[in-house]
Design a protein around this motif. Structure first.
Motif, PDB file in Angstrom:
ATOM      1  N   ILE A 145       0.821  -1.219   0.000  1.00  0.00           N
ATOM      2  CA  ILE A 145       0.000   0.000   0.000  1.00  0.00           C
ATOM      3  C   ILE A 145       0.858   1.274   0.000  1.00  0.00           C
ATOM      4  N   PRO A 146       1.830   1.393   0.931  1.00  0.00           N
ATOM      5  CA  PRO A 146       2.655   2.610   0.876  1.00  0.00           C
ATOM      6  C   PRO A 146       3.376   2.779  -0.457  1.00  0.00           C
TER       7      PRO A 146
ATOM      8  N   VAL B 293       0.847   3.925  -3.004  1.00  0.00           N
ATOM      9  CA  VAL B 293       0.417   5.302  -2.748  1.00  0.00           C
ATOM     10  C   VAL B 293       1.488   6.290  -3.169  1.00  0.00           C
ATOM     11  N   LEU B 294       2.724   6.036  -2.733  1.00  0.00           N
ATOM     12  CA  LEU B 294       3.821   6.944  -3.104  1.00  0.00           C
ATOM     13  C   LEU B 294       4.025   6.954  -4.607  1.00  0.00           C
TER      14      LEU B 294
ATOM     15  N   ILE C 195       1.403   9.123  -6.177  1.00  0.00           N
ATOM     16  CA  ILE C 195       1.706  10.546  -5.964  1.00  0.00           C
ATOM     17  C   ILE C 195       2.821  10.986  -6.904  1.00  0.00           C
TER      18      ILE C 195
ATOM     19  N   ILE D 182       2.688  13.819  -9.920  1.00  0.00           N
ATOM     20  CA  ILE D 182       3.618  14.960  -9.943  1.00  0.00           C
ATOM     21  C   ILE D 182       4.445  14.933 -11.218  1.00  0.00           C
TER      22      ILE D 182
ATOM     23  N   LEU E 131       4.704  17.804 -14.008  1.00  0.00           N
ATOM     24  CA  LEU E 131       5.975  18.452 -14.361  1.00  0.00           C
ATOM     25  C   LEU E 131       6.232  18.377 -15.855  1.00  0.00           C
TER      26      LEU E 131
ATOM     27  N   ALA F  25       4.214  20.936 -17.501  1.00  0.00           N
ATOM     28  CA  ALA F  25       4.776  22.257 -17.239  1.00  0.00           C
ATOM     29  C   ALA F  25       6.037  22.485 -18.056  1.00  0.00           C
TER      30      ALA F  25
ATOM     31  N   PHE G  92       6.556  25.711 -20.336  1.00  0.00           N
ATOM     32  CA  PHE G  92       7.559  26.726 -20.008  1.00  0.00           C
ATOM     33  C   PHE G  92       8.855  26.503 -20.758  1.00  0.00           C
TER      34      PHE G  92
ATOM     35  N   VAL H 251      12.002  26.818 -22.878  1.00  0.00           N
ATOM     36  CA  VAL H 251      12.774  27.969 -23.340  1.00  0.00           C
ATOM     37  C   VAL H 251      13.678  27.497 -24.468  1.00  0.00           C
TER      38      VAL H 251
ATOM     39  N   ILE I 281      -2.032  16.350   0.943  1.00  0.00           N
ATOM     40  CA  ILE I 281      -1.494  14.989   0.905  1.00  0.00           C
ATOM     41  C   ILE I 281      -1.548  14.339   2.281  1.00  0.00           C
TER      42      ILE I 281
ATOM     43  N   ILE J 256      -4.640  11.949   1.942  1.00  0.00           N
ATOM     44  CA  ILE J 256      -4.184  10.619   1.522  1.00  0.00           C
ATOM     45  C   ILE J 256      -3.552   9.847   2.675  1.00  0.00           C
ATOM     46  N   LEU J 257      -2.476  10.422   3.235  1.00  0.00           N
ATOM     47  CA  LEU J 257      -1.675   9.652   4.188  1.00  0.00           C
ATOM     48  C   LEU J 257      -2.457   9.313   5.449  1.00  0.00           C
TER      49      LEU J 257
ATOM     50  N   LEU K 199      -5.179   6.635   5.033  1.00  0.00           N
ATOM     51  CA  LEU K 199      -4.678   5.279   4.861  1.00  0.00           C
ATOM     52  C   LEU K 199      -3.810   4.836   6.033  1.00  0.00           C
TER      53      LEU K 199
ATOM     54  N   LEU L  36      -0.929   6.128   6.893  1.00  0.00           N
ATOM     55  CA  LEU L  36       0.471   6.077   6.457  1.00  0.00           C
ATOM     56  C   LEU L  36       1.231   7.342   6.865  1.00  0.00           C
TER      57      LEU L  36
ATOM     58  N   TYR M 168       3.564   7.871   8.624  1.00  0.00           N
ATOM     59  CA  TYR M 168       5.025   7.747   8.712  1.00  0.00           C
ATOM     60  C   TYR M 168       5.698   8.033   7.371  1.00  0.00           C
ATOM     61  N   LEU M 169       4.917   8.093   6.294  1.00  0.00           N
ATOM     62  CA  LEU M 169       5.495   8.431   4.989  1.00  0.00           C
ATOM     63  C   LEU M 169       5.603   9.935   4.770  1.00  0.00           C
TER      64      LEU M 169
ATOM     65  N   ILE N 261       9.008  11.544   3.355  1.00  0.00           N
ATOM     66  CA  ILE N 261       9.378  11.196   1.984  1.00  0.00           C
ATOM     67  C   ILE N 261       8.372  11.782   0.993  1.00  0.00           C
ATOM     68  N   ALA N 262       7.102  11.785   1.354  1.00  0.00           N
ATOM     69  CA  ALA N 262       6.106  12.359   0.458  1.00  0.00           C
ATOM     70  C   ALA N 262       6.306  13.858   0.326  1.00  0.00           C
TER      71      ALA N 262
ATOM     72  N   LEU O 188       9.139  14.751  -1.919  1.00  0.00           N
ATOM     73  CA  LEU O 188       8.688  14.584  -3.305  1.00  0.00           C
ATOM     74  C   LEU O 188       7.991  15.855  -3.791  1.00  0.00           C
ATOM     75  N   VAL O 189       7.070  16.345  -2.962  1.00  0.00           N
ATOM     76  CA  VAL O 189       6.307  17.536  -3.340  1.00  0.00           C
ATOM     77  C   VAL O 189       7.232  18.744  -3.486  1.00  0.00           C
TER      78      VAL O 189
ATOM     79  N   ALA P  24       9.409  18.596  -6.608  1.00  0.00           N
ATOM     80  CA  ALA P  24       8.648  18.872  -7.822  1.00  0.00           C
ATOM     81  C   ALA P  24       8.334  20.357  -7.941  1.00  0.00           C
TER      82      ALA P  24
ATOM     83  N   GLN Q  41      11.280  22.292  -9.122  1.00  0.00           N
ATOM     84  CA  GLN Q  41      11.434  22.116 -10.565  1.00  0.00           C
ATOM     85  C   GLN Q  41      10.512  23.064 -11.316  1.00  0.00           C
ATOM     86  N   LEU Q  42       9.288  23.148 -10.846  1.00  0.00           N
ATOM     87  CA  LEU Q  42       8.296  24.001 -11.492  1.00  0.00           C
ATOM     88  C   LEU Q  42       8.740  25.459 -11.439  1.00  0.00           C
TER      89      LEU Q  42
ATOM     90  N   MET R 149      11.602  26.119 -13.859  1.00  0.00           N
ATOM     91  CA  MET R 149      11.142  26.287 -15.247  1.00  0.00           C
ATOM     92  C   MET R 149      10.508  27.653 -15.432  1.00  0.00           C
TER      93      MET R 149
END
Lengths: 289, 190
Positions: A7-8, A11-12, A15, A19, A23, A26, A30, A32, B58, B62-63, B66, B68, B70-71, B74-75, B78-79, B82, B85-86, B89
């Motif tokens: 499950i983890p 789920v990860l 996600i 994302i 990206l 995007a 964006f 260039v 999140i 989500i977490l 469920l 979760l 403890y995630l 790490i989640a 990730l956010v 990302a 990065q956005l 750009m």
């Protein structure tokens, strides 16, 4: 048990997938448009990121070349070979001027110019110079602790067993790092086809030079009188060669009473367009003693 | 009222740089010029605010559902990665000069612990959604304030007669520590 792991992970994963897709969208929006020549130029540059060109690394140099801010032979490391490739990308002719090479302007090794004090500090010229200008008697000479050797990234400098650095001109790319780090300004960059050197930097009066070093320039001016090309002049008790006029004939080397002038053994192409300037014997200025 | 308190607390009292000492890397790295530090500050405000909102969703959407929690770390990483990065750009598209001025420090917001810190603190303090976003924005504003102040000090120090041994980073460290001490004065406010 299995679900606790699955499950983890799922789920990860979901996600991350969302994302990632966002990206990617995007990135398209964006986007260039970079000049496509920049990565091309970047690819032919050596990639050492030494900063010898004066730009922050090879990426900076490539961007400057493409923009037209830097010449196509901006990279001192790559030399003519790289400049040609860059010129091909940029569609420009290459100015193939003679590359430079590092030169040690001091002949005072541990036998010729012995230390006058004992130095027990860090093995670093810039540290040693703090202690009363270094252990040598000569204020202008090489300290001999090898800061230039340690800063050289191209394996072009080595210490001889007589505590003077030695340039391997086949490895030297004239990045200038040794020139920057030397506290005594003993290192310099000169044209690669120059084989006659004044191996001294001392602007002391002749008597002091003699006390401190066997091979120092005492500023007697014999070389100036000997030179047929008006290429060597005594400036402030020190003979200085004008590399644009020197023909590498070595006449001055033979006459130098202290052997401060040297001529390297290697052969170089003769320089064109140099004509002897026959001087009337100048009024002999008495050598400063 | 609570939101206002969170805002003031985030900007002054619990300033991420000067009282929590998070995100020091970019604080010292990008504070050479006021212009670039403003750009960096705005980028951090943007990332912190958005990261607070998204990590809240999140965490509780989500977490927590469920089981979760403890995630969380790490989640959140990730956010944040990302989002950076956005932003990268976006800045590259909108202002090339700012992009070049920020240089390596822009992608380094990814590893800026202040951003991860604000997300984690939102959850720890059990803020609701609005409060989380406000706390994120306040954290970013506090970061911007501190980095602009330091940049201005460094611009002055650049032309001042600093003793040779203290030139460059040493005097910057001293200035930063004095700023931290003066920000300590805000702790009596709330």
């Amino acid at each position: 048990m299995a679900t606790q792991i699955i499950i983890p992970v799922v789920v990860l994963g979901i996600i991350a997938l969302i994302i990632g897709v966002a990206l990617a969208v995007a990135a398209k929006r964006f986007e260039v448009k970079e000049d496509e020549r920049i990565p091309q130029v970047r690819a032919v540059l050596p990639g050492a990121n030494c900063g010898g060109c004066g730009y922050p690394g090879c990426d900076g140099c490539a961007a400057a070349i493409v923009k037209g801010e830097a010449p196509v032979n901006a990279c001192p490391v790559g030399g003519a070979a790289v400049a040609e490739k860059v010129g091909a990308i940029m569609g420009e002719a290459v100015d193939n001027s003679m590359p430079n090479v590092a030169q040690v302007l001091c002949g005072g090794n541990c036998e010729k110019a012995p230390r006058q004090t004992e130095y027990y500090g860090l093995k670093d010229c810039n540290e040693a110079v703090v202690a009363n200008g270094g252990p040598k008697g000569c204020r202008f000479g090489c300290i001999g602790l090898g800061s230039c050797v340690s800063v050289c990234e191209f394996d072009a400098l080595h210490m001889t067993d007589k505590m003077l650095p030695e340039v391997n001109i086949n490895h030297c790319v004239a990045c200038g790092k040794c020139v920057d780090i030397c506290p005594k300004n003993v290192m310099t960059l000169i044209p690669k086809d120059q084989i006659v050197h004044v191996d001294c930097q001392s602007k002391e009066k002749g008597k002091l030079v003699r006390q401190n070093c066997e091979v120092g320039c005492i500023g007697c001016g014999i070389c100036e009188k000997t030179c047929m090309f008006d290429a060597i002049h005594v400036q402030g008790n020190l003979a200085v060669i004008d590399y644009s006029k020197c023909s590498n004939c070595g006449a001055c080397v033979k006459k130098c009473p202290t052997h401060a002038l040297i001529k390297e053994g290697r052969k170089v192409a003769p320089r064109k367009g140099l004509k002897p300037v026959k001087k009337a014997a100048p009024k002999t200025k008495p050598a400063e003693a | 009222m609570r939101i206002f308190t969170i805002l003031i607390a985030g900007v002054f009292v619990n300033n991420f740089l000067l009282s929590k000492f998070l995100g020091i890397c970019s604080f010292l790295g990008v504070s050479k010029k006021v212009d670039t530090s403003i750009g960096m500050g705005i980028a951090v405000i943007f990332v912190m605010t958005l990261a607070s909102a998204i990590t809240y969703i999140i965490q509780y959407g989500i977490l927590a559902k469920l089981g979760l929690e403890y995630l969380q770390t790490i989640a959140f990483i990730l956010v944040v990665a990302a989002l950076v990065q956005l932003v990268e750009m976006f800045i590259k598209k909108s202002s090339m000069s700012l992009y070049q001025a920020l240089g390596i420090y822009l992608p380094l917001i990814t590893t800026n612990c202040a951003v991860l810190g604000v997300c984690t603190l939102n959850i720890q303090n059990s803020y609701n959604f609005i409060e989380s976003v406000v706390n994120g924005a306040a954290g970013g504003i506090g970061y911007t304030l501190a980095i602009i102040l330091l940049a201005a000090i460094r611009e002055r120090a650049e032309v001042s007669d600093v003793p040779e041994a203290l030139q460059g980073f040493p005097i910057t460290m001293i200035a930063a520590s004095l700023m931290a001490i003066s920000f300590l004065g805000f702790s009596g406010m709330l």
